[in-house]
Design a protein around this motif. Structure first.
Motif, PDB file in Angstrom:
ATOM      1  N   ALA A  12     -15.641   0.089  14.361  1.00 21.51           N
ATOM      2  CA  ALA A  12     -15.742   1.159  13.767  1.00 21.51           C
ATOM      3  C   ALA A  12     -14.740   1.934  12.824  1.00 21.51           C
ATOM      4  CB  ALA A  12     -15.799   2.351  14.997  1.00 21.51           C
ATOM      5  N   ILE A  13     -13.412   1.442  13.112  1.00 22.08           N
ATOM      6  CA  ILE A  13     -12.006   1.807  12.070  1.00 22.08           C
ATOM      7  C   ILE A  13     -12.243   1.112  10.889  1.00 22.08           C
ATOM      8  CG2 ILE A  13      -9.787   1.361  11.892  1.00 22.08           C
ATOM      9  CD1 ILE A  13      -9.467   1.793  14.485  1.00 22.08           C
ATOM     10  N   VAL A  14     -13.067  -0.431  10.964  1.00 22.21           N
ATOM     11  CA  VAL A  14     -13.360  -1.232  10.064  1.00 22.21           C
ATOM     12  C   VAL A  14     -14.209  -0.181   8.927  1.00 22.21           C
ATOM     13  CG1 VAL A  14     -14.094  -3.304   8.939  1.00 22.21           C
ATOM     14  CG2 VAL A  14     -12.100  -3.358  10.516  1.00 22.21           C
ATOM     15  N   GLU A  15     -15.485  -0.193  10.085  1.00 19.53           N
ATOM     16  CA  GLU A  15     -16.450   1.269   8.864  1.00 19.53           C
ATOM     17  C   GLU A  15     -16.020   1.955   8.626  1.00 19.53           C
ATOM     18  OE1 GLU A  15     -19.619   1.147  12.067  1.00 19.53           O
ATOM     19  OE2 GLU A  15     -20.164  -1.490  12.076  1.00 19.53           O
ATOM     20  N   LYS A 109      -2.736   6.127   0.707  1.00 17.99           N
ATOM     21  CA  LYS A 109      -2.314   5.265  -0.011  1.00 17.99           C
ATOM     22  C   LYS A 109      -2.606   3.922   0.671  1.00 17.99           C
ATOM     23  CE  LYS A 109       1.433   3.742  -3.275  1.00 17.99           C
ATOM     24  NZ  LYS A 109       3.030   3.758  -3.773  1.00 17.99           N
ATOM     25  N   ASN A 110      -2.316   3.547   1.470  1.00 14.82           N
ATOM     26  CA  ASN A 110      -2.682   2.307   1.616  1.00 14.82           C
ATOM     27  C   ASN A 110      -3.838   1.945   2.316  1.00 14.82           C
ATOM     28  OD1 ASN A 110       0.134   1.388   2.221  1.00 14.82           O
ATOM     29  ND2 ASN A 110       0.524   1.749   4.313  1.00 14.82           N
ATOM     30  N   LEU A 111      -4.790   3.060   3.181  1.00 11.16           N
ATOM     31  CA  LEU A 111      -6.082   2.712   3.295  1.00 11.16           C
ATOM     32  C   LEU A 111      -6.841   2.958   1.406  1.00 11.16           C
ATOM     33  CD1 LEU A 111      -7.524   4.852   6.040  1.00 11.16           C
ATOM     34  CD2 LEU A 111      -9.079   4.533   3.842  1.00 11.16           C
ATOM     35  N   LEU A 112      -6.545   3.436   0.390  1.00 11.20           N
ATOM     36  CA  LEU A 112      -7.188   3.559  -0.378  1.00 11.20           C
ATOM     37  C   LEU A 112      -6.914   2.783  -1.347  1.00 11.20           C
ATOM     38  CD1 LEU A 112      -7.804   6.974  -1.033  1.00 11.20           C
ATOM     39  CD2 LEU A 112      -9.376   5.250   0.144  1.00 11.20           C
ATOM     40  N   MET A 113      -6.016   1.553  -1.224  1.00 10.85           N
ATOM     41  CA  MET A 113      -5.378   0.866  -2.349  1.00 10.85           C
ATOM     42  C   MET A 113      -6.600   0.043  -2.505  1.00 10.85           C
ATOM     43  SD  MET A 113      -1.736  -1.667  -1.956  1.00 10.85           S
ATOM     44  CE  MET A 113      -0.953  -0.200  -2.010  1.00 10.85           C
ATOM     45  N   GLU A 114      -5.870  -0.024  -4.324  1.00 18.14           N
ATOM     46  CA  GLU A 114      -7.348  -0.756  -4.750  1.00 18.14           C
ATOM     47  C   GLU A 114      -7.585  -2.262  -4.336  1.00 18.14           C
ATOM     48  OE1 GLU A 114      -8.883  -1.259  -9.683  1.00 18.14           O
ATOM     49  OE2 GLU A 114      -6.968   0.289  -9.325  1.00 18.14           O
ATOM     50  N   HIS A 115      -6.317  -2.856  -4.495  1.00 15.40           N
ATOM     51  CA  HIS A 115      -6.105  -4.742  -5.144  1.00 15.40           C
ATOM     52  C   HIS A 115      -6.352  -5.065  -3.771  1.00 15.40           C
ATOM     53  CE1 HIS A 115      -5.440  -3.351  -9.094  1.00 15.40           C
ATOM     54  NE2 HIS A 115      -4.879  -2.624  -9.088  1.00 15.40           N
ATOM     55  N   VAL A 116      -6.339  -4.681  -2.509  1.00 12.04           N
ATOM     56  CA  VAL A 116      -6.196  -5.376  -1.479  1.00 12.04           C
ATOM     57  C   VAL A 116      -7.834  -5.863  -0.420  1.00 12.04           C
ATOM     58  CG1 VAL A 116      -4.256  -3.835  -0.446  1.00 12.04           C
ATOM     59  CG2 VAL A 116      -6.845  -3.156   0.273  1.00 12.04           C
ATOM     60  N   VAL A 117      -7.389  -6.752  -0.736  1.00  7.65           N
ATOM     61  CA  VAL A 117      -9.075  -7.245  -0.141  1.00  7.65           C
ATOM     62  C   VAL A 117      -9.579  -7.645   1.221  1.00  7.65           C
ATOM     63  CG1 VAL A 117      -9.980  -8.276  -2.245  1.00  7.65           C
ATOM     64  CG2 VAL A 117      -8.395  -9.636  -0.493  1.00  7.65           C
ATOM     65  N   ASP A 118      -8.415  -8.211   2.117  1.00  9.39           N
ATOM     66  CA  ASP A 118      -8.255  -8.265   3.787  1.00  9.39           C
ATOM     67  C   ASP A 118      -8.152  -6.970   4.675  1.00  9.39           C
ATOM     68  OD1 ASP A 118      -9.593 -10.595   3.439  1.00  9.39           O
ATOM     69  OD2 ASP A 118      -7.434 -11.362   2.671  1.00  9.39           O
ATOM     70  N   ILE A 119      -8.759  -6.936   5.755  1.00  7.58           N
ATOM     71  CA  ILE A 119      -8.395  -6.119   6.670  1.00  7.58           C
ATOM     72  C   ILE A 119      -7.970  -7.305   8.439  1.00  7.58           C
ATOM     73  CG2 ILE A 119     -10.503  -5.444   7.547  1.00  7.58           C
ATOM     74  CD1 ILE A 119      -9.372  -2.688   7.770  1.00  7.58           C
ATOM     75  N   GLY A 120      -6.664  -6.408   9.155  1.00 13.16           N
ATOM     76  CA  GLY A 120      -6.682  -6.856  10.178  1.00 13.16           C
ATOM     77  C   GLY A 120      -7.030  -5.500  11.171  1.00 13.16           C
ATOM     78  N   VAL A 121      -7.794  -5.183  11.765  1.00 12.62           N
ATOM     79  CA  VAL A 121      -7.397  -4.107  12.678  1.00 12.62           C
ATOM     80  C   VAL A 121      -7.489  -4.736  14.684  1.00 12.62           C
ATOM     81  CG1 VAL A 121      -8.514  -1.767  13.880  1.00 12.62           C
ATOM     82  CG2 VAL A 121      -8.728  -2.818  11.298  1.00 12.62           C
ATOM     83  N   ALA A 122      -6.462  -3.389  15.301  1.00 13.93           N
ATOM     84  CA  ALA A 122      -6.622  -3.506  16.561  1.00 13.93           C
ATOM     85  C   ALA A 122      -6.247  -2.346  17.017  1.00 13.93           C
ATOM     86  CB  ALA A 122      -5.532  -5.094  16.425  1.00 13.93           C
TER      87      ALA A 122
END
Length: 229
Positions: A12-15, A109-122
């Motif tokens: 859900a956090i990723v979504e 700012k991190n969450l809305l950074m334009e140039h990131v493409v990958d995510i890891g959530v735990a």
């Protein structure tokens, strides 16, 4: 007392993160197993530790990503600690973590950074209380570093500034510049009146050719898929 389904909280956090990014016309970030591994190990560490910071284990986020096998060009990290003696529903915990990040300028700012493409959530639960630690890591791998090329055919030494650093390129030299984030490139001549020849927002795949123009220098730019201008 409600108990959240932790794997579903992570999903859900990723979504929710991608939903917010879509609202801001930003690209979707995709779960990366190595970033998930780094986030999971750190969430478990923080859940059992009195310390709570990005360096509580003596390492930086990029160090943890590398240790998990990710080859970062850029890494950022959001942390959340949510405590409620009444417990949490699954979606409630995800919403509280994401809303907390959105209400904090640095995390937003991190969450809305334009140039990131990958995510890891735990997410991990503290042993003796209804406290949950969420770790959200964003990354751009080195394989996706931005590159542009400069060819100096002007017969003069030219300075270019990129990301607050100055570089000289001598006549008849070609250089390939690699950067983890795009930015403005400024070409300068020491003898020009204001020093500045031209400014561009450098993009991946750009080719800048410096040519003589009367007593000065002009810049010809070829964008990926475009003709020189």
């Amino acid at each position: 007392m409600p108990t959240p389904d932790i794997p579903q909280v992570e999903i859900a956090i990723v979504e929710l993160t991608n939903a917010v990014r879509k609202q801001h016309s930003l690209g979707e970030v995709k779960p990366d197993p190595e970033l998930e591994k780094a986030a999971r190990e750190y969430a478990r560490f923080l859940a059992g530790s009195p310390a709570f910071s990005h360096t509580a284990d003596g390492r930086q986020p990029a160090d943890r990503a590398k240790a998990a096998g990710y080859e970062p060009c850029f890494i950022s990290e959001n942390l959340s600690s949510n405590l409620d003696s009444r417990g949490f529903e699954t979606r409630q915990l995800a919403r509280e973590a994401v809303h907390g990040w959105l209400n904090s300028p640095g995390h937003r700012k991190n969450l809305l950074m334009e140039h990131v493409v990958d995510i890891g959530v735990a997410v991990a639960k503290a042993p003796d209380e209804q406290r949950y630690v969420s770790v959200q890591m964003f990354g751009r791998p080195y394989a996706l570093a931005y590159q542009f090329r400069i060819n100096n055919a002007s017969g003069r030494t030219v300075t270019y500034e990129f990301l607050d650093r100055a570089h000289d390129i001598k006549p008849r030299y070609m250089t390939r510049h690699t950067a983890c984030l795009p930015g403005q490139i400024t070409f300068k001549l020491p003898t020009a009146e204001d020093g500045v020849i031209a400014r561009y927002q450098a993009r991946d795949g750009d080719i800048f050719v410096l040519r003589r123009r009367h007593s000065g220098v002009k810049v010809e730019v070829t964008r990926a898929g475009e003709a020189a201008h």
